[in-house]
Design an enzyme around this catalytic site. Sequence first.
Site, PDB file in Angstrom:
ATOM      1  N   LYS A   1       0.862  -1.241   0.010  1.00  0.00           N
ATOM      2  CA  LYS A   1      -0.025   0.021  -0.098  1.00  0.00           C
ATOM      3  C   LYS A   1       1.022   1.251  -0.055  1.00  0.00           C
ATOM      4  O   LYS A   1       0.609   2.187  -0.654  1.00  0.00           O
ATOM      5  CB  LYS A   1      -1.011  -0.151   1.167  1.00  0.00           C
ATOM      6  CG  LYS A   1      -0.396   0.171   2.511  1.00  0.00           C
ATOM      7  CD  LYS A   1      -1.245   0.325   3.612  1.00  0.00           C
ATOM      8  CE  LYS A   1      -0.739   0.532   5.083  1.00  0.00           C
ATOM      9  NZ  LYS A   1      -0.178   1.586   5.039  1.00  0.00           N
TER      10      LYS A   1
ATOM     11  N   ASP B   1      -4.156   7.464   4.845  1.00  0.00           N
ATOM     12  CA  ASP B   1      -3.777   6.157   5.078  1.00  0.00           C
ATOM     13  C   ASP B   1      -4.161   5.553   6.265  1.00  0.00           C
ATOM     14  O   ASP B   1      -4.624   6.106   7.130  1.00  0.00           O
ATOM     15  CB  ASP B   1      -2.284   6.292   5.296  1.00  0.00           C
ATOM     16  CG  ASP B   1      -1.353   4.793   5.249  1.00  0.00           C
ATOM     17  OD1 ASP B   1      -2.170   3.900   4.691  1.00  0.00           O
ATOM     18  OD2 ASP B   1      -0.060   4.853   5.637  1.00  0.00           O
TER      19      ASP B   1
ATOM     20  N   GLN C   1      -7.884  -5.163   9.458  1.00  0.00           N
ATOM     21  CA  GLN C   1      -6.778  -4.832  10.373  1.00  0.00           C
ATOM     22  C   GLN C   1      -7.295  -3.613  11.398  1.00  0.00           C
ATOM     23  O   GLN C   1      -6.472  -2.970  11.798  1.00  0.00           O
ATOM     24  CB  GLN C   1      -5.396  -4.521   9.597  1.00  0.00           C
ATOM     25  CG  GLN C   1      -4.857  -5.695   8.847  1.00  0.00           C
ATOM     26  CD  GLN C   1      -3.522  -5.292   8.346  1.00  0.00           C
ATOM     27  OE1 GLN C   1      -2.489  -5.069   9.006  1.00  0.00           O
ATOM     28  NE2 GLN C   1      -3.495  -5.274   6.851  1.00  0.00           N
TER      29      GLN C   1
ATOM     30  N   ARG D   1       2.234 -10.669  10.498  1.00  0.00           N
ATOM     31  CA  ARG D   1       3.501  -9.953  10.569  1.00  0.00           C
ATOM     32  C   ARG D   1       4.612 -10.873  10.033  1.00  0.00           C
ATOM     33  O   ARG D   1       5.626 -10.413   9.674  1.00  0.00           O
ATOM     34  CB  ARG D   1       3.811  -9.706  11.766  1.00  0.00           C
ATOM     35  CG  ARG D   1       2.693  -8.655  12.555  1.00  0.00           C
ATOM     36  CD  ARG D   1       2.392  -7.357  11.970  1.00  0.00           C
ATOM     37  NE  ARG D   1       1.366  -7.611  10.875  1.00  0.00           N
ATOM     38  CZ  ARG D   1       1.040  -6.747  10.292  1.00  0.00           C
ATOM     39  NH1 ARG D   1       1.958  -5.932   9.813  1.00  0.00           N
ATOM     40  NH2 ARG D   1      -0.116  -7.389   9.380  1.00  0.00           N
TER      41      ARG D   1
END
Length: 682
Positions: free
Chosen positions: A37, A221, A252, A610
């Site tokens: 992103k 963002d 998320q 992660r």
Amino acid sequence: MSQQTFDWTTGLNPEQREAVLHTKGPLLILAGAGSGKTTVLVSRTGHILQSEKIKPSEICVLTFTTKAARELKHRVAHKVGPRGKELWTGTFHSFGLKILRKYHKEAGLPSGFGVIDQGDSVEILKELLSNIRNSGKDAFKSDKLFSIMNEWRANGRKTARNPEDEYEVMVQVLLPKYLKKLEMLGVADFEGLLLKPLELFKNHAKILMEVRTQFKHVMVDEFQDTNVTQFKLVQALVDEHRNIAVVGDDDQSIYGWRGACVSNILDFPSHYEGCRVIRLERNYRSTPAIISIANEVISKNTARHGKILRANPDAEPGEKPEVFVFDNDDVESEEVASQVRFFMDKGYKASDIAVLYRSNGQGGMIEAQLRKNQIPYSITGGTGFFDRKETKDALAYLRCSMSPNEIAFRRIVNAPTRGIGETTVERIEEFAQRHGVKFHVASRKWREAGVQNAIGENIEGLYRLLDNFPDALLHGNPERSVGEGLVTQMHDMGYRDYIRQTCKDEQTVQKRWTVLEIFARVLDSFVERGGRTMNTLMEFVDAMELRDAGDDSDEKDQTPKVQLLTLHACKGLEFPVVIFVGCEEELIPHRTLGSDVAEERRLFYVGVTRAKERLVLTRARTRKRFGKFQPAAPSRFLLEIPEQMLADFETGFRPVGEDQRKNLMADLFKKLDTTASRQKLT
């Protein structure tokens, strides 16, 4: 000379390319974990600059950390040159501060207004609470009052919905007093940095038009982390030209407990008719084996945008994620250290490895084992450096020497001790109220306020110090850095002795003094970039008052260290190896903090994603609570993963290969031979 042109879509996949080229009208970019992103944001920004021939200052990119803003600006400037630095990037709060600094008069703020953090806000609330007769202040939790108060401010509420709720009734009394106190102090709190610009836009159409005209494109963002107020601010900026692009991942969204509204991203297309939705589903971070279990877990959430992570076609399948089951959490912490050693022996650096856990309390035992095994580690998400008293005091001295406010002045007036007790403070307060001036202004008129001469002389000494403070730092000794000058000034005024008065031993004194020395290094780093000027000092104070939690690490320390993080602190990061501990019911979902199971599942998903190459999940059969080992059940999220996707080690040990087995046996025989030799000698 013509500007050099770039193809900003080079190297992008079809979805990323589509997001970069769509520059008109509302756009929602659903960016899955590890889908690139930041690359899309950078490329889209560069493409707009190049294709629309607009100034960088006409693009506004709102982020949640100053680090993310710096990275984006740096990457754009790397290609377009120095003019890329004119791009406006920053956090929502720094945006609010920028607007309020420019229009402070219309916002009802003094030109040099200060910014207070949540800690100072809660202290004001406590003071107001203590002044309310029969409030039974000990019965109220100030943090809870503060949380409710901010919710009211965001939603424009002024009265209690439930007259029988004592907290709502108390907030109804406190809120106007709190806002009046902020006005009297001439400061803005963090919530005000968002709300006051909205009030400005509502009450001053000309200002709103000026800001809208300045920013022809707005991008946000981590949009899933926005709250109600932040969304309103975005709407105010773009409701005329509608050139708004938001980037985020509803899977998320893990900050509901602090006000984030996942509905902002879920309902975004319905807020903006004709909104283009682009899904970035290709994951460039993790192996297919890790991506598969992430998809399995998050698919169980129902309120979400349909999205499935897909592995990079060129990626190797990777090792199966492993699950280790230990008898208890004592063994778990010991074996986590062993797992770290295992991966370091495999060639990974300590900094390639992260240990993740749901709550801070889980980290202590693991930290002890790493220390015992002499494994270097770093903790992220503990007590913030800029929440330390020594840091706040030094910052307050800088603030008061250039643009004082009452909060900062009250902090330093008796630190170090100057004999200024409650009686003196009350006399100055009374004088300030009678003459309609601020507390720090009234302090200069101590004689008229009826303060004793001896104490008044101490106040005079403080003002002499403050009046000379910036000059002493900037010009006092050209061979000494500004930070070194700060440490010297603090020492000479008796601040180290002041610390000593509250410490049991010299070791603790030095530990607290070191905080001040680290602060000085941060100041020097800022001055190196901005120049040795008064303006740089002022910018430093503003930046530190807005500083992100977690941005306080000493970047000069390059020693590879294992990273210990909570699941909330790990978001946005990635590691070759992740050891995710405590995958049990009552830990995740958490027994007291996990009332929103969907958000807890998203938190589990964040932890899993992660990992780039290796993922280890651990749990214990029993865990110590209240001094006793109690049974612990596996997390429901762990049970949702098909068995064939995991390598399950119920014994708590990874089977060894033949070569490793021979080496272990050789080491054992060597130890036995050594022991036998010693016994013969004795």
